[in-house]
Design an enzyme around this catalytic site. Sequence first.
Site, short mmCIF file in Angstrom:
data_model
loop_
_atom_site.label_atom_id
_atom_site.label_comp_id
_atom_site.label_asym_id
_atom_site.label_seq_id
_atom_site.Cartn_x
_atom_site.Cartn_y
_atom_site.Cartn_z
N GLU A 84 0.84 -1.20 0.00
CA GLU A 84 0.00 0.00 0.00
C GLU A 84 0.88 1.25 0.00
O GLU A 84 1.92 1.30 0.66
CB GLU A 84 -0.91 0.01 1.23
CG GLU A 84 -1.92 -1.12 1.20
CD GLU A 84 -3.03 -0.96 2.24
OE1 GLU A 84 -4.15 -1.42 1.95
OE2 GLU A 84 -2.79 -0.40 3.32
N CYS A 97 3.93 8.53 0.22
CA CYS A 97 4.36 7.71 1.37
C CYS A 97 4.52 6.28 0.87
O CYS A 97 3.54 5.66 0.45
CB CYS A 97 3.30 7.81 2.47
SG CYS A 97 3.63 6.73 3.88
N CYS A 104 5.86 -6.35 8.26
CA CYS A 104 6.90 -5.77 9.11
C CYS A 104 7.12 -6.72 10.29
O CYS A 104 6.18 -7.37 10.74
CB CYS A 104 6.44 -4.41 9.63
SG CYS A 104 7.66 -3.55 10.66
N CYS A 108 5.37 -3.47 16.72
CA CYS A 108 4.83 -2.38 17.55
C CYS A 108 3.34 -2.64 17.84
O CYS A 108 2.58 -3.01 16.95
CB CYS A 108 5.00 -1.04 16.85
SG CYS A 108 6.73 -0.62 16.55
N CYS A 111 0.41 -0.74 15.70
CA CYS A 111 0.56 -0.54 14.25
C CYS A 111 -0.02 -1.70 13.45
O CYS A 111 0.22 -2.87 13.76
CB CYS A 111 2.05 -0.38 13.92
SG CYS A 111 2.34 0.01 12.19
N SER A 188 11.78 7.18 8.11
CA SER A 188 11.31 6.97 9.48
C SER A 188 11.73 5.60 9.98
O SER A 188 11.59 4.60 9.27
CB SER A 188 9.78 7.09 9.51
OG SER A 188 9.31 6.96 10.82
N SER A 211 10.74 7.02 15.38
CA SER A 211 9.48 6.71 16.05
C SER A 211 9.81 6.42 17.51
O SER A 211 10.26 5.33 17.85
CB SER A 211 8.83 5.49 15.39
OG SER A 211 8.52 5.80 14.06
N CYS A 330 -1.08 7.26 9.35
CA CYS A 330 0.07 6.62 10.00
C CYS A 330 -0.36 5.36 10.73
O CYS A 330 -1.29 5.38 11.53
CB CYS A 330 0.70 7.55 11.02
SG CYS A 330 1.38 9.02 10.30
N1 SAH Z 1 8.88 1.30 10.70
C1 SAH Z 1 9.15 2.71 10.53
C2 SAH Z 1 8.33 3.32 9.42
C3 SAH Z 1 6.86 3.40 9.71
S1 SAH Z 1 6.39 5.05 9.69
C4 SAH Z 1 8.98 3.42 11.85
O1 SAH Z 1 8.66 2.77 12.83
O2 SAH Z 1 9.24 4.61 11.93
C5 SAH Z 1 4.84 4.99 10.40
C6 SAH Z 1 4.74 5.87 11.60
O3 SAH Z 1 3.42 5.78 12.14
C7 SAH Z 1 5.70 5.45 12.69
O4 SAH Z 1 6.10 6.58 13.41
C8 SAH Z 1 4.78 4.59 13.53
O5 SAH Z 1 5.28 4.40 14.83
C9 SAH Z 1 3.52 5.40 13.50
N2 SAH Z 1 2.32 4.64 13.83
C10 SAH Z 1 2.14 3.30 13.79
N3 SAH Z 1 0.89 2.97 14.13
C11 SAH Z 1 0.27 4.14 14.39
C12 SAH Z 1 -1.06 4.46 14.76
N4 SAH Z 1 -1.98 3.51 14.94
N5 SAH Z 1 -1.37 5.77 14.91
C13 SAH Z 1 -0.44 6.73 14.71
N6 SAH Z 1 0.81 6.49 14.34
C14 SAH Z 1 1.16 5.20 14.19
#
Ligand code: SAH
Length: 341
Positions: A84, A97, A104, A108, A111, A188, A211, A330
């Site tokens: 996506e 994006c 992944c 987390c 996510c 990121s 993050s 995000c």
């Molecule tokens: N794996 C990388 C790239 C992903 S960027 C990273 O962790 O940075 C996506 C961003 O959205 C990251 O900052 C992630 O932590 C954040 N994210 C993930 N789930 C989310 C959610 N449910 N709401 C808001 N931000 C979220």
Amino acid sequence: MILDLSLKEMEEYVCGLGEQKFRAKQLFEGAYMLKNLQDISTLSKSFKEKVQKDYFSYEVLAHLKSKDGTEKVAIKLSDGSVVESVLLSYKYGHTVCVSTQVGCRMGCKFCASTLNGLQRNLTSGEILLQVLFFNAYLGGTLKERKITNIVLMGCGEPLDNYDNVTKFLRLVCAEDGLNVSQRNISLSTCGLVPNIYKLADDGFSVTLTISLHAPDDDLRKTIMPIANAYKIEEILQACDYYFNKTGRRICFEYSLIEGVNDTDDCILKLSKILQGRTCHVNLIPLNSVKEKKLLGVTRKRAYAIAEKLQKLGVSATVRRSLGEDIDGACGQLRNRLGGAK
Ligand code: SAH
């Protein structure tokens, strides 16, 4: 796959097929406009037959448009994997994006991208394809690029796919490629410390976004398994190294989860660890992911937290949340078939 190649590599490839070098440019330009091989009129039938097996193929399974103008596509790749990607349109330009992995493995807790684990890494060409798709969609070409910014913030952990991601950065920044400036690219990461050093040592200067989501290791461990491997202090040292080497201000992402990381104590701790650093905090009320129980704070609360951080001497803003109604915001991207709700 052809999109994994720089122009120079494409020239070598074309010569290796016993064809003339200048054909590479025609092939390159056609591929960058995502043309069907058959539709590149400058190339002969016999040339196309030789190239066919290395050309790319993809299928758009879904193309969703949010009421705020954000668009999301689910693209099926040649092996059936689905990625996506999101197009965010602002007054000053268009940001894509991109996803860097199918799924992944970072795990987390908040996510959607990590729900089914990691299926595989994307190649540099498959990451580029996502940019080219939206560029062509907006009527852009190789020379007249419509995409102004790229964020590596889709599905996947970019620094867990280091070689392909850095190859992608080289391709997309190449003067004879899309010629995007590293200043207009944000990468990121959840904080794979050794690869932050590597990125700086390899001469990259993209905007580094961390993050963070928690101000101390104990809390971070409860929502981000990677915190068991690297301490916040180690991440911050790597960020200092990156900043000193590149001069680029570091961004910290902090998704506000109600009752988890939004307390006054957390915000105070956050300000303490970031004080004195050239950095910026992006606050985002957590976006909902239906399989997850965690809740986001209200935007009002997020603004109050931003103000508090500012008063404590830390630059902070609340990120606009775009595309939430199409699961394009995000943390909402995933690799499910169709990309529909
Ligand atoms: N794996 C990388 C790239 C992903 S960027 C990273 O962790 O940075 C996506 C961003 O959205 C990251 O900052 C992630 O932590 C954040 N994210 C993930 N789930 C989310 C959610 N449910 N709401 C808001 N931000 C979220």
